[in-house]
Write a protein that holds these residues in place. Sequence first.
Motif, short mmCIF file in Angstrom:
data_model
loop_
_atom_site.label_atom_id
_atom_site.label_comp_id
_atom_site.label_asym_id
_atom_site.label_seq_id
_atom_site.Cartn_x
_atom_site.Cartn_y
_atom_site.Cartn_z
N GLN A 53 23.74 69.92 35.27
CA GLN A 53 22.74 70.17 36.30
C GLN A 53 21.72 69.05 36.32
OE1 GLN A 53 20.18 73.60 35.75
NE2 GLN A 53 20.07 73.97 37.94
N ARG A 101 19.10 70.08 27.01
CA ARG A 101 18.52 68.95 27.73
C ARG A 101 18.85 67.67 26.96
NH1 ARG A 101 17.09 68.37 32.56
NH2 ARG A 101 15.85 70.29 32.48
N PHE A 105 20.88 68.15 32.20
CA PHE A 105 20.84 69.47 31.58
C PHE A 105 22.27 69.99 31.57
CE2 PHE A 105 18.48 72.80 29.89
CZ PHE A 105 18.64 74.01 30.53
N ILE A 107 24.87 72.95 30.64
CA ILE A 107 24.90 74.41 30.46
C ILE A 107 26.34 74.84 30.24
CG2 ILE A 107 24.37 76.65 31.48
CD1 ILE A 107 22.30 75.31 33.22
N GLN A 129 18.79 70.43 41.25
CA GLN A 129 20.09 70.55 41.91
C GLN A 129 20.88 71.71 41.32
OE1 GLN A 129 22.39 66.99 42.44
NE2 GLN A 129 20.57 65.69 42.58
N SER A 130 22.00 71.98 41.92
CA SER A 130 22.80 73.10 41.47
C SER A 130 23.66 72.71 40.28
CB SER A 130 23.70 73.57 42.62
OG SER A 130 24.35 74.77 42.26
N LEU A 131 24.36 73.67 39.77
CA LEU A 131 25.27 73.43 38.66
C LEU A 131 26.59 72.88 39.18
CD1 LEU A 131 23.32 75.80 37.71
CD2 LEU A 131 25.08 76.28 36.01
N TYR A 181 28.93 72.98 32.46
CA TYR A 181 28.30 72.57 33.71
C TYR A 181 27.27 71.50 33.42
CZ TYR A 181 30.07 76.97 35.74
OH TYR A 181 30.86 78.01 36.19
N GLY A 219 24.81 80.12 28.62
CA GLY A 219 23.92 79.72 27.56
C GLY A 219 22.61 79.24 28.13
N PRO A 220 21.64 78.96 27.25
CA PRO A 220 20.30 78.56 27.70
C PRO A 220 20.21 77.10 28.12
CG PRO A 220 20.35 78.71 25.33
CD PRO A 220 21.68 79.20 25.80
N GLY A 221 21.26 76.34 27.87
CA GLY A 221 21.26 74.94 28.29
C GLY A 221 20.81 73.98 27.21
#
Lengths: 118, 114
Positions: free
Chosen positions: A38, A114, A91, A93, A42-44, A36, A110-112
Amino acid sequence: GAVVSQHPSWVICKSGTSVKIECRSLDFQATTMFWYRQFPKQSLMLMATSNEGSKATYEQGVEKDKFLINHASLTLSTLTVTSAHPEDSSFYICSARGVNQAGGNEQFFGPGTRLTVL
Amino acid sequence: AQSVTQPDIHITVSEGASLELRCNYSYGATPYLFWYVQSPGQGLQLLLKYFSGDTLVQGIKGFEAEFKRSQSSFNLRKPSVHWSDAAEYFCAVGPTGGGNKLTFGTGTQLKVEL
């Protein structure tokens, strides 16, 4: 259980370089992993779905040559952003769904990562 | 096509007050429904999920949600909010019987006033 990790947690790169992001399922086998993106506040947005041992399925509008996805094992998927540009800063994810996972369509995230492209 | 609407972009509540975050979905069959929470710079943590059975589901951190088929809603509630609940909350819908794609709402940013 059901822990998903990502590495790196953040990365800064120069425009034109490639960046690889790893997604690992630590305590279960993930037949399917999802990537994903992001944007801030905003949303994923699903970019692609990868199944172990096969080619990823990309969502409409996502450049598959730009965002290379490899899912070579049941615990690891990688996303490579090729020739990154500032507009790729985001970001990222990943999530994973396990084999014979009770509860149907649950994904573990997962934690993503950046990514900042200078 | 499936879709999720979270009508409230921002919500501010006082600590100790009750909370309800709205979620409406559009889906052609019985969906799987989820609520996730995201703290700044973090990934998503599952709060609760609904697949079938009792339409009132309990989750972690004292959250609950009620599935109302007639209203196509899956609102998230908490009777008493804590300052640590401040975060972004996402509702998501996915197909039944397996399948891949989760569709997320645009999220609700929760601010908690002390």
